[in-house]
Design a protein around this motif. Structure first.
Motif, PDB file in Angstrom:
ATOM      1  N   GLU A  44     -49.713  13.881   4.883  1.00 38.64           N
ATOM      2  CA  GLU A  44     -50.144  13.810   3.491  1.00 38.64           C
ATOM      3  C   GLU A  44     -50.759  15.681   2.920  1.00 38.64           C
ATOM      4  O   GLU A  44     -51.944  15.665   3.245  1.00 38.64           O
ATOM      5  N   PHE A  45     -49.982  15.975   1.663  1.00 37.14           N
ATOM      6  CA  PHE A  45     -49.997  17.464   1.573  1.00 37.14           C
ATOM      7  C   PHE A  45     -50.097  17.765   0.110  1.00 37.14           C
ATOM      8  O   PHE A  45     -49.439  16.789  -0.560  1.00 37.14           O
ATOM      9  N   VAL A  46     -50.649  18.476  -0.138  1.00 39.03           N
ATOM     10  CA  VAL A  46     -50.342  19.502  -2.217  1.00 39.03           C
ATOM     11  C   VAL A  46     -49.532  20.807  -1.861  1.00 39.03           C
ATOM     12  O   VAL A  46     -50.823  21.333  -0.813  1.00 39.03           O
ATOM     13  N   LEU A  47     -49.152  21.126  -2.722  1.00 33.11           N
ATOM     14  CA  LEU A  47     -48.313  22.187  -1.779  1.00 33.11           C
ATOM     15  C   LEU A  47     -47.690  22.651  -3.920  1.00 33.11           C
ATOM     16  O   LEU A  47     -47.153  21.613  -4.086  1.00 33.11           O
ATOM     17  N   GLY A  48     -47.815  24.077  -3.158  1.00 31.83           N
ATOM     18  CA  GLY A  48     -46.475  24.198  -4.571  1.00 31.83           C
ATOM     19  C   GLY A  48     -46.614  25.337  -5.116  1.00 31.83           C
ATOM     20  O   GLY A  48     -47.987  26.078  -5.279  1.00 31.83           O
ATOM     21  N   PHE A  49     -45.981  26.375  -5.631  1.00 32.09           N
ATOM     22  CA  PHE A  49     -46.274  27.866  -5.424  1.00 32.09           C
ATOM     23  C   PHE A  49     -44.689  28.754  -6.369  1.00 32.09           C
ATOM     24  O   PHE A  49     -43.695  28.291  -6.718  1.00 32.09           O
TER      25      PHE A  49
ATOM     26  N   ALA B  98     -38.714  29.658  -0.840  1.00 32.71           N
ATOM     27  CA  ALA B  98     -38.495  30.340  -0.051  1.00 32.71           C
ATOM     28  C   ALA B  98     -40.374  29.933   0.675  1.00 32.71           C
ATOM     29  O   ALA B  98     -40.380  29.517   2.043  1.00 32.71           O
ATOM     30  N   SER B  99     -40.995  30.156  -0.087  1.00 33.83           N
ATOM     31  CA  SER B  99     -42.148  29.522   0.336  1.00 33.83           C
ATOM     32  C   SER B  99     -42.161  28.304   0.386  1.00 33.83           C
ATOM     33  O   SER B  99     -43.215  28.150   1.460  1.00 33.83           O
ATOM     34  N   VAL B 100     -41.996  27.545   0.012  1.00 27.90           N
ATOM     35  CA  VAL B 100     -42.733  26.708  -0.177  1.00 27.90           C
ATOM     36  C   VAL B 100     -41.671  25.101   0.653  1.00 27.90           C
ATOM     37  O   VAL B 100     -41.985  25.156   1.664  1.00 27.90           O
ATOM     38  N   ARG B 101     -39.818  26.159   1.296  1.00 25.58           N
ATOM     39  CA  ARG B 101     -39.437  25.458   2.405  1.00 25.58           C
ATOM     40  C   ARG B 101     -40.346  25.831   3.482  1.00 25.58           C
ATOM     41  O   ARG B 101     -40.204  25.409   4.555  1.00 25.58           O
ATOM     42  N   THR B 102     -41.015  27.372   3.038  1.00 27.38           N
ATOM     43  CA  THR B 102     -41.255  28.234   5.071  1.00 27.38           C
ATOM     44  C   THR B 102     -42.593  26.928   5.247  1.00 27.38           C
ATOM     45  O   THR B 102     -42.373  26.692   6.455  1.00 27.38           O
ATOM     46  N   LEU B 103     -43.117  26.098   4.549  1.00 27.09           N
ATOM     47  CA  LEU B 103     -44.620  25.623   4.476  1.00 27.09           C
ATOM     48  C   LEU B 103     -44.263  23.825   4.946  1.00 27.09           C
ATOM     49  O   LEU B 103     -44.703  23.255   6.011  1.00 27.09           O
ATOM     50  N   LEU B 104     -43.409  23.604   3.935  1.00 29.50           N
ATOM     51  CA  LEU B 104     -42.605  22.546   4.084  1.00 29.50           C
ATOM     52  C   LEU B 104     -41.997  22.513   6.081  1.00 29.50           C
ATOM     53  O   LEU B 104     -41.865  21.233   6.756  1.00 29.50           O
TER      54      LEU B 104
ATOM     55  N   THR C  22     -47.281  16.321  -2.053  1.00 27.49           N
ATOM     56  CA  THR C  22     -47.228  16.096  -3.826  1.00 27.49           C
ATOM     57  C   THR C  22     -46.895  17.991  -4.112  1.00 27.49           C
ATOM     58  O   THR C  22     -47.448  18.738  -3.636  1.00 27.49           O
ATOM     59  N   PHE C  23     -45.810  17.994  -5.362  1.00 25.61           N
ATOM     60  CA  PHE C  23     -45.990  19.434  -5.755  1.00 25.61           C
ATOM     61  C   PHE C  23     -46.728  19.240  -6.690  1.00 25.61           C
ATOM     62  O   PHE C  23     -47.066  18.755  -8.111  1.00 25.61           O
ATOM     63  N   HIS C  24     -48.198  20.431  -6.675  1.00 24.48           N
ATOM     64  CA  HIS C  24     -49.731  20.024  -7.980  1.00 24.48           C
ATOM     65  C   HIS C  24     -48.576  20.614  -9.183  1.00 24.48           C
ATOM     66  O   HIS C  24     -47.456  20.827  -8.953  1.00 24.48           O
ATOM     67  N   ARG C  25     -50.067  21.480  -9.641  1.00 24.94           N
ATOM     68  CA  ARG C  25     -49.428  21.796 -10.777  1.00 24.94           C
ATOM     69  C   ARG C  25     -48.694  23.018 -11.252  1.00 24.94           C
ATOM     70  O   ARG C  25     -48.873  23.647 -12.468  1.00 24.94           O
ATOM     71  N   ALA C  26     -48.687  23.664 -10.666  1.00 28.66           N
ATOM     72  CA  ALA C  26     -47.508  24.931 -10.890  1.00 28.66           C
ATOM     73  C   ALA C  26     -46.173  24.531 -11.232  1.00 28.66           C
ATOM     74  O   ALA C  26     -46.200  25.454 -12.369  1.00 28.66           O
TER      75      ALA C  26
END
Length: 234
Positions: free
Chosen positions: A89-94, A104-110, A119-123
């Motif tokens: 499980e991870f936390v990310l969001g740009f 694009a960055s979110v999809r690449t990391l996924l 989780t999509f964080h406080r971005a």
């Protein structure tokens, strides 16, 4: 939503993780370098934490303060290394420099961590448009949670937004669970629970003197008792 709130605590070490789990945390967010608001933790520390506790772990994927990606290839490599060591499980969001979602960055990391919940964080709180971000992330694979204070200024300023978004649960763009964090205090809990919110996230509030002090099991227990005592709205 369940009657029992999910309580997530930030842990930066195995010692933190053990203390949080002993106090009743349901899940841990793992991060390092809290002076930068939490970056991807050291791989060796993740391994220590995974061996020390048996609660779910969400690992931060972030390589600098703010919400811009610095080195996407390196971040993907770190994510894959964490995945290889058992992270699920991870936390990310740009965001872009203009405050739009960097999809694009979110999809690449996924793509580097297929099959994982995240989780999509406080971005979200710092975006030019919350609605645009929610629409863009709607349906992304594995997304089940949005960490938000309702405002870039913190929960105290975002209470109305949090209540409004909770009321839209299940509508397009509002499917993921709301996890409230970012200046969350105990006095906020009754109103948030009354709004139907059942996810809460804390870091310094379970430490006696900020990030430089150890995580306090007793403070975690106090939060756990408060959340269990405050009923969620029907």
């Amino acid at each position: 939503m369940s009657d029992r709130a999910i309580f997530e605590v930030i842990a930066t070490s195995a010692e933190d993780a053990v203390a949080a789990a002993a106090g009743g945390a349901d899940r841990l967010e793992l991060a390092g370098e809290m002076a930068a608001d939490g970056l991807t933790p050291d791989l060796a520390e993740f391994v220590r934490i995974r061996a020390a506790v048996h609660v779910p772990l969400r690992v931060m994927l972030r390589d600098g303060d703010g919400f811009l990606v610095r080195d996407l290839d390196a971040l993907c490599a770190k994510a894959q290394a964490l995945r290889a060591e058992g992270a699920e499980e991870f936390v990310l969001g740009f965001l872009t420099p203009e405050g739009e979602i960097d999809l694009a960055s979110v999809r690449t990391l996924l793509d580097a961590i297929p099959g994982c919940r995240w989780t999509f964080h406080r971005a979200l709180d710092n975006a030019a448009s919350r609605q645009d971000v929610r629409a863009a992330i709607d349906g992304l694979p594995g997304l089940d949670t949005v960490l938000t204070a309702g405002s870039s200024a913190g929960v105290a300023s975002g209470m109305d937004v949090l209540a409004e978004e909770a009321a839209r649960a299940g509508a397009p763009g509002y499917g993921p669970r709301i996890l409230v964090g970012g200046g969350l205090k105990t006095q906020h809990i009754p109103r948030l629970r009354a709004a139907g919110i059942d996810g809460f996230h804390v870091g310094t509030m379970v430490r006696s003197a900020g990030w430089g002090s150890p995580l306090d099991t007793g403070l975690v227990q106090q939060w756990r008792r408060l959340l269990d005592a405050e009923p969620v709205a029907a």
